[in-house]
Write a protein that holds these residues in place. Structure first.
Motif, PDB file in Angstrom:
ATOM      1  N   LYS A 145       2.992  17.863   8.865  1.00  0.00           N
ATOM      2  CA  LYS A 145       1.534  17.790   8.836  1.00  0.00           C
ATOM      3  C   LYS A 145       1.114  16.382   9.233  1.00  0.00           C
ATOM      4  O   LYS A 145       1.892  15.439   9.135  1.00  0.00           O
ATOM      5  N   LYS A 146      -0.126  16.259   9.670  1.00  0.00           N
ATOM      6  CA  LYS A 146      -0.621  14.975  10.139  1.00  0.00           C
ATOM      7  C   LYS A 146      -0.457  13.891   9.082  1.00  0.00           C
ATOM      8  O   LYS A 146      -0.762  14.100   7.915  1.00  0.00           O
ATOM      9  N   ALA A 147       0.042  12.733   9.508  1.00  0.00           N
ATOM     10  CA  ALA A 147       0.225  11.543   8.670  1.00  0.00           C
ATOM     11  C   ALA A 147       1.357  11.675   7.662  1.00  0.00           C
ATOM     12  O   ALA A 147       1.486  10.839   6.768  1.00  0.00           O
ATOM     13  N   ASP A 148       2.198  12.706   7.791  1.00  0.00           N
ATOM     14  CA  ASP A 148       3.399  12.774   6.945  1.00  0.00           C
ATOM     15  C   ASP A 148       4.248  11.525   7.177  1.00  0.00           C
ATOM     16  O   ASP A 148       4.385  11.040   8.301  1.00  0.00           O
ATOM     17  N   MET A 149       4.835  11.025   6.096  1.00  0.00           N
ATOM     18  CA  MET A 149       5.741   9.886   6.164  1.00  0.00           C
ATOM     19  C   MET A 149       7.053  10.297   5.501  1.00  0.00           C
ATOM     20  O   MET A 149       7.047  10.806   4.370  1.00  0.00           O
ATOM     21  N   ILE A 150       8.149  10.108   6.200  1.00  0.00           N
ATOM     22  CA  ILE A 150       9.465  10.417   5.655  1.00  0.00           C
ATOM     23  C   ILE A 150      10.267   9.125   5.602  1.00  0.00           C
ATOM     24  O   ILE A 150      10.408   8.437   6.619  1.00  0.00           O
ATOM     25  N   VAL A 151      10.775   8.796   4.427  1.00  0.00           N
ATOM     26  CA  VAL A 151      11.486   7.535   4.225  1.00  0.00           C
ATOM     27  C   VAL A 151      12.878   7.818   3.676  1.00  0.00           C
ATOM     28  O   VAL A 151      13.037   8.561   2.706  1.00  0.00           O
ATOM     29  N   GLY A 169      19.232  -1.021 -12.025  1.00  0.00           N
ATOM     30  CA  GLY A 169      18.876  -0.931 -10.617  1.00  0.00           C
ATOM     31  C   GLY A 169      17.538  -0.244 -10.405  1.00  0.00           C
ATOM     32  O   GLY A 169      16.842   0.151 -11.350  1.00  0.00           O
ATOM     33  N   TRP A 170      17.187  -0.106  -9.148  1.00  0.00           N
ATOM     34  CA  TRP A 170      15.899   0.462  -8.736  1.00  0.00           C
ATOM     35  C   TRP A 170      16.120   1.935  -8.422  1.00  0.00           C
ATOM     36  O   TRP A 170      16.577   2.289  -7.338  1.00  0.00           O
ATOM     37  N   ASN A 171      15.812   2.825  -9.368  1.00  0.00           N
ATOM     38  CA  ASN A 171      16.148   4.223  -9.144  1.00  0.00           C
ATOM     39  C   ASN A 171      15.191   4.886  -8.154  1.00  0.00           C
ATOM     40  O   ASN A 171      14.127   4.357  -7.822  1.00  0.00           O
ATOM     41  N   LEU A 172      15.581   6.057  -7.678  1.00  0.00           N
ATOM     42  CA  LEU A 172      14.831   6.721  -6.612  1.00  0.00           C
ATOM     43  C   LEU A 172      13.416   7.070  -7.046  1.00  0.00           C
ATOM     44  O   LEU A 172      12.470   6.990  -6.247  1.00  0.00           O
ATOM     45  N   LYS A 173      13.238   7.457  -8.296  1.00  0.00           N
ATOM     46  CA  LYS A 173      11.901   7.796  -8.797  1.00  0.00           C
ATOM     47  C   LYS A 173      10.998   6.568  -8.739  1.00  0.00           C
ATOM     48  O   LYS A 173       9.816   6.670  -8.354  1.00  0.00           O
ATOM     49  N   ASN A 174      11.532   5.405  -9.094  1.00  0.00           N
ATOM     50  CA  ASN A 174      10.737   4.177  -9.022  1.00  0.00           C
ATOM     51  C   ASN A 174      10.393   3.832  -7.575  1.00  0.00           C
ATOM     52  O   ASN A 174       9.291   3.361  -7.284  1.00  0.00           O
ATOM     53  N   ILE A 175      11.350   4.038  -6.670  1.00  0.00           N
ATOM     54  CA  ILE A 175      11.087   3.770  -5.258  1.00  0.00           C
ATOM     55  C   ILE A 175      10.006   4.712  -4.730  1.00  0.00           C
ATOM     56  O   ILE A 175       9.098   4.301  -3.996  1.00  0.00           O
ATOM     57  N   GLU A 176      10.082   5.964  -5.120  1.00  0.00           N
ATOM     58  CA  GLU A 176       9.088   6.960  -4.707  1.00  0.00           C
ATOM     59  C   GLU A 176       7.696   6.569  -5.197  1.00  0.00           C
ATOM     60  O   GLU A 176       6.718   6.636  -4.447  1.00  0.00           O
ATOM     61  N   THR A 177       7.622   6.149  -6.464  1.00  0.00           N
ATOM     62  CA  THR A 177       6.331   5.729  -7.023  1.00  0.00           C
ATOM     63  C   THR A 177       5.804   4.488  -6.307  1.00  0.00           C
ATOM     64  O   THR A 177       4.610   4.384  -6.004  1.00  0.00           O
ATOM     65  N   TYR A 178       6.692   3.556  -6.022  1.00  0.00           N
ATOM     66  CA  TYR A 178       6.305   2.342  -5.301  1.00  0.00           C
ATOM     67  C   TYR A 178       5.741   2.683  -3.931  1.00  0.00           C
ATOM     68  O   TYR A 178       4.712   2.154  -3.508  1.00  0.00           O
ATOM     69  N   MET A 179       6.389   3.601  -3.232  1.00  0.00           N
ATOM     70  CA  MET A 179       5.928   4.011  -1.914  1.00  0.00           C
ATOM     71  C   MET A 179       4.566   4.705  -1.991  1.00  0.00           C
ATOM     72  O   MET A 179       3.685   4.482  -1.159  1.00  0.00           O
ATOM     73  N   ALA A 180       4.403   5.564  -2.995  1.00  0.00           N
ATOM     74  CA  ALA A 180       3.132   6.275  -3.151  1.00  0.00           C
ATOM     75  C   ALA A 180       1.995   5.300  -3.448  1.00  0.00           C
ATOM     76  O   ALA A 180       0.884   5.427  -2.905  1.00  0.00           O
ATOM     77  N   ASN A 181       2.253   4.311  -4.288  1.00  0.00           N
ATOM     78  CA  ASN A 181       1.219   3.330  -4.630  1.00  0.00           C
ATOM     79  C   ASN A 181       0.878   2.427  -3.448  1.00  0.00           C
ATOM     80  O   ASN A 181      -0.259   1.957  -3.320  1.00  0.00           O
ATOM     81  N   ALA A 182       1.863   2.178  -2.597  1.00  0.00           N
ATOM     82  CA  ALA A 182       1.642   1.292  -1.453  1.00  0.00           C
ATOM     83  C   ALA A 182       1.047   2.024  -0.251  1.00  0.00           C
ATOM     84  O   ALA A 182       0.592   1.392   0.705  1.00  0.00           O
ATOM     85  N   TYR A 183       1.019   3.344  -0.309  1.00  0.00           N
ATOM     86  CA  TYR A 183       0.615   4.134   0.858  1.00  0.00           C
ATOM     87  C   TYR A 183      -0.825   3.850   1.279  1.00  0.00           C
ATOM     88  O   TYR A 183      -1.728   3.702   0.460  1.00  0.00           O
ATOM     89  N   ASP A 184      -1.000   3.782   2.580  1.00  0.00           N
ATOM     90  CA  ASP A 184      -2.318   3.667   3.197  1.00  0.00           C
ATOM     91  C   ASP A 184      -2.301   4.567   4.426  1.00  0.00           C
ATOM     92  O   ASP A 184      -1.303   4.608   5.157  1.00  0.00           O
TER      93      ASP A 184
END
Length: 225
Positions: A145-151, A169-184
């Motif tokens: 879909k438009k503007a999908d981001m895959i990391v 360490g930095w677990n995947l859930k934390n990385i996912e949350t970080y990405m969601a919060n940083a999303y623009d």
């Protein structure tokens, strides 16, 4: 439906190492874009050879028209320990194929699950599993879909901050949350990669214990024919 596909990748080597064991390769053809993040898992010179071999195999097989699942199976089968999970000397990898018709395929072997952000919200990628010579390849498929981001990130990203700022360490859930919060909505494919590598390096106090690697796909200009 037709899409345009933007990609970006980068890595930060393990502290005191000049080169990364991890290898990332991105190739484009008339059907779409394929990429591999081959994770050396701190295996040293041998791992570097194996990740380089895996990247070259992906490029050659895609060039000859092989399907992405066949590429994944061949790389898993070429492991020194026959693909068996956790065996010393084996590398890990993520393969992503984004086609211009909007189909996206993901194949993974012992790497963290890819993160799919849709309108900035994490969406779980449904996967199936298949056995490959004692190992397991995870396979997922979505319609873009438009503007999908895959990391995608390497295993080293999960060790960022371990024994320093983050005990486990930095677990995947934390990385996912970080990405969601940083999303623009205006983010390019480059932006999440740079943010992840900067954050991983910071959590590791500039001395990462493992290679830090990230790969991103951004889907643009979705339009009906």
């Amino acid at each position: 439906m037709d899409i345009s596909i933007e990609t970006y990748s980068d890595s930060v080597p393990k502290y005191h190492e000049g080169l990364c064991d991890d290898q990332i390769r991105i190739v484009r053809d008339e059907s779409g874009v394929a990429a591999i993040l081959a994770d050396g898992r701190n295996g040293g010179a041998r791992a570097s050879l194996l990740t380089s071999f895996a990247a070259k195999m992906m490029v050659a097989m895609r060039g000859s028209g092989a399907s992405i699942d066949r590429v994944a199976d061949m790389i898993a089968e070429s492991q020194p320990s026959g693909g068996k999970k956790g065996k010393a000397g084996n590398i890990a990898f993520t393969l992503i194929l984004a086609l211009f018709d909007g189909t996206i395929r993901v194949e993974q072997f012992e790497t963290p699950d890819v993160i799919l952000l849709r309108r900035g919200r994490p969406v779980e990628l449904q996967t199936t599993q298949r056995a490959v010579q004692g190992g397991t390849v995870r396979s997922g498929r979505i319609t873009a879909k438009k503007a999908d981001m895959i990391v995608a990130v390497g295993n080293g990203m999960l060790t960022a901050g371990r024994n320093r700022k983050l005990k486990d360490g930095w677990n995947l859930k934390n990385i996912e949350t970080y990405m969601a919060n940083a999303y623009d909505s205006r983010m390019s494919a480059e932006d999440p990669v740079r943010l992840l590598l900067a954050a991983g390096s910071s959590l590791s106090s500039g001395k990462p214990a493992s290679d830090l690697s990230a790969l991103a796909f951004r889907i643009n200009c979705l339009r009906a024919p």
